[in-house]
Motif scaffolding. Structure first.
Motif, PDB file in Angstrom:
ATOM      1  N   GLU A  75       3.423   5.354 -12.764  1.00  0.00           N
ATOM      2  CA  GLU A  75       2.184   4.872 -12.150  1.00  0.00           C
ATOM      3  C   GLU A  75       2.475   4.036 -10.910  1.00  0.00           C
ATOM      4  O   GLU A  75       1.765   4.132  -9.912  1.00  0.00           O
ATOM      5  CB  GLU A  75       1.375   4.060 -13.156  1.00  0.00           C
ATOM      6  N   ILE A  76       3.516   3.229 -10.974  1.00  0.00           N
ATOM      7  CA  ILE A  76       3.895   2.428  -9.814  1.00  0.00           C
ATOM      8  C   ILE A  76       4.328   3.351  -8.676  1.00  0.00           C
ATOM      9  O   ILE A  76       3.931   3.175  -7.529  1.00  0.00           O
ATOM     10  CB  ILE A  76       5.013   1.422 -10.181  1.00  0.00           C
ATOM     11  N   GLU A  77       5.120   4.366  -9.015  1.00  0.00           N
ATOM     12  CA  GLU A  77       5.559   5.334  -8.006  1.00  0.00           C
ATOM     13  C   GLU A  77       4.364   6.059  -7.390  1.00  0.00           C
ATOM     14  O   GLU A  77       4.311   6.264  -6.169  1.00  0.00           O
ATOM     15  CB  GLU A  77       6.526   6.344  -8.635  1.00  0.00           C
ATOM     16  N   GLN A  78       3.353   6.399  -8.218  1.00  0.00           N
ATOM     17  CA  GLN A  78       2.157   7.075  -7.707  1.00  0.00           C
ATOM     18  C   GLN A  78       1.395   6.174  -6.736  1.00  0.00           C
ATOM     19  O   GLN A  78       0.939   6.626  -5.687  1.00  0.00           O
ATOM     20  CB  GLN A  78       1.251   7.501  -8.867  1.00  0.00           C
ATOM     21  N   LEU A 104       0.004   4.813  -1.079  1.00  0.00           N
ATOM     22  CA  LEU A 104       0.004   3.899   0.059  1.00  0.00           C
ATOM     23  C   LEU A 104       0.826   4.444   1.226  1.00  0.00           C
ATOM     24  O   LEU A 104       0.581   4.098   2.370  1.00  0.00           O
ATOM     25  CB  LEU A 104       0.505   2.522  -0.372  1.00  0.00           C
ATOM     26  N   ARG A 105       1.783   5.303   0.923  1.00  0.00           N
ATOM     27  CA  ARG A 105       2.605   5.919   1.971  1.00  0.00           C
ATOM     28  C   ARG A 105       2.037   7.251   2.450  1.00  0.00           C
ATOM     29  O   ARG A 105       2.615   7.890   3.327  1.00  0.00           O
ATOM     30  CB  ARG A 105       4.028   6.114   1.445  1.00  0.00           C
ATOM     31  N   GLY A 106       0.910   7.704   1.829  1.00  0.00           N
ATOM     32  CA  GLY A 106       0.285   8.968   2.222  1.00  0.00           C
ATOM     33  C   GLY A 106       1.039  10.187   1.746  1.00  0.00           C
ATOM     34  O   GLY A 106       1.004  11.233   2.396  1.00  0.00           O
ATOM     35  N   GLU A 107       1.706  10.094   0.587  1.00  0.00           N
ATOM     36  CA  GLU A 107       2.547  11.193   0.111  1.00  0.00           C
ATOM     37  C   GLU A 107       1.995  11.900  -1.125  1.00  0.00           C
ATOM     38  O   GLU A 107       2.687  12.712  -1.724  1.00  0.00           O
ATOM     39  CB  GLU A 107       3.949  10.653  -0.206  1.00  0.00           C
ATOM     40  N   LEU A 108       0.742  11.630  -1.540  1.00  0.00           N
ATOM     41  CA  LEU A 108       0.162  12.285  -2.719  1.00  0.00           C
ATOM     42  C   LEU A 108      -0.529  13.586  -2.329  1.00  0.00           C
ATOM     43  O   LEU A 108      -1.022  13.724  -1.209  1.00  0.00           O
ATOM     44  CB  LEU A 108      -0.867  11.372  -3.394  1.00  0.00           C
ATOM     45  N   SER A 129      13.648  -0.138  -5.448  1.00  0.00           N
ATOM     46  CA  SER A 129      13.874  -0.857  -6.709  1.00  0.00           C
ATOM     47  C   SER A 129      13.245  -2.260  -6.696  1.00  0.00           C
ATOM     48  O   SER A 129      12.529  -2.623  -7.641  1.00  0.00           O
ATOM     49  CB  SER A 129      15.370  -0.930  -7.009  1.00  0.00           C
ATOM     50  N   PRO A 130      13.461  -3.079  -5.646  1.00  0.00           N
ATOM     51  CA  PRO A 130      12.807  -4.396  -5.632  1.00  0.00           C
ATOM     52  C   PRO A 130      11.286  -4.317  -5.637  1.00  0.00           C
ATOM     53  O   PRO A 130      10.623  -5.107  -6.303  1.00  0.00           O
ATOM     54  CB  PRO A 130      13.312  -5.044  -4.338  1.00  0.00           C
TER      55      PRO A 130
END
Length: 186
Positions: free
Chosen positions: A11-14, A19-23, A65-66
Motif C-alpha cells: 500500500e505504501i508503494e502504491q 504521487l510519482r504518476g506511475e500507476l 527504504s527511508p
C-alpha cells in the motif's frame, strides 16, 4: 475518523507510485477514490507532496527504504490516533535518524537528532543534543498555535516527569533529559 488502515509495504508503494504518476489509470482512479473519501489520507498526501517539493532532486533509489520507513511510522501514528479518538496527536513529518543527509552536508560531530511533527495546523520541531553519555538536551519550537495561548510542555517517561513553559516565541528547553522513552504533552 473511524477508518481502519492496514499498514502494508504494498500500500505504501502504491501511494508512492501514485504521487510519482506511475500507476495504471484503473489503479489511480481507485486510489483517488480512497483518498477523496478519507481526510487522513488527504492530509498524508498533502504532507508528502510538500516534502517532495522541498526535495526536487531526490535520488528515489536511495530514498525508497527511508521513505517507506517514515510512511510506515506515519500510518501507525494515524492508526493510533483513530483508536484513541483523535485529539491533538502529532504525526512525524521528519526524523534525521531515518532520512539520509542531503548531498554536501557533513554529519554532526556529536550524535544529534532532529524531529518534526505536525499537530493539526501546528508544527513542532525538536532537536536533541547529547550532554552526557546518559542524557540529552531537548530544544523545541512550536509554531502555528494561538499567540496568546500559554504553553506548557511536559515530558513523561518511566520514573521521570519534567515540565517547562514555552516562551512567547514557542521555544522551550529541557537541559538534561535522561535517556529513555518519553511522551511529550503540550
Amino acid at each position: 475518523m473511524g477508518d481502519k488502515m492496514s499498514i502494508h509495504e504494498q500500500e505504501i508503494e502504491q501511494l508512492i507510485k501514485y504521487l510519482r504518476g506511475e500507476l495504471s489509470s484503473n489503479d489511480e482512479i481507485e486510489l483517488k477514490r480512497k483518498i477523496a473519501d478519507n481526510p487522513t489520507l488527504q492530509n498524508l498526501v498533502a504532507m508528502i507532496n510538500d516534502k517532495r517539493r522541498d526535495c526536487a532532486e531526490i535520488d528515489w533509489e536511495k530514498m525508497q527504504s527511508p521513505v517507506h520507513t517514515l510512511l510506515d511510522l506515519q500510518l501507525k501514528q494515524i492508526k493510533s490516533r483513530c483508536k484513541t479518538g483523535g485529539g491533538r496527536r502529532g504525526i512525524t513529518t521528519y526524523d534525521s535518524k531515518l532520512l539520509p543527509l542531503p548531498a554536501g552536508v557533513r554529519p554532526a560531530e556529536v550524535d544529534t537528532r532532529r524531529l518534526k511533527f505536525q499537530i493539526d495546523d501546528a508544527h513542532l520541531e525538536i532537536s536533541l543534543y547529547p550532554t552526557s553519555p546518559n542524557s540529552y538536551e531537548l530544544i523545541g519550537l512550536l509554531s502555528g498555535l494561538d499567540e496568546n495561548e500559554k504553553i506548557v510542555v511536559e515530558l513523561k517517561g518511566k520514573g521521570a516527569k519534567l515540565t517547562e513553559p514555552a516562551n512567547q516565541f514557542g521555544l522551550f528547553r529541557f537541559p538534561r533529559v535522561p535517556q529513555g522513552r518519553y511522551e511529550l504533552k503540550i
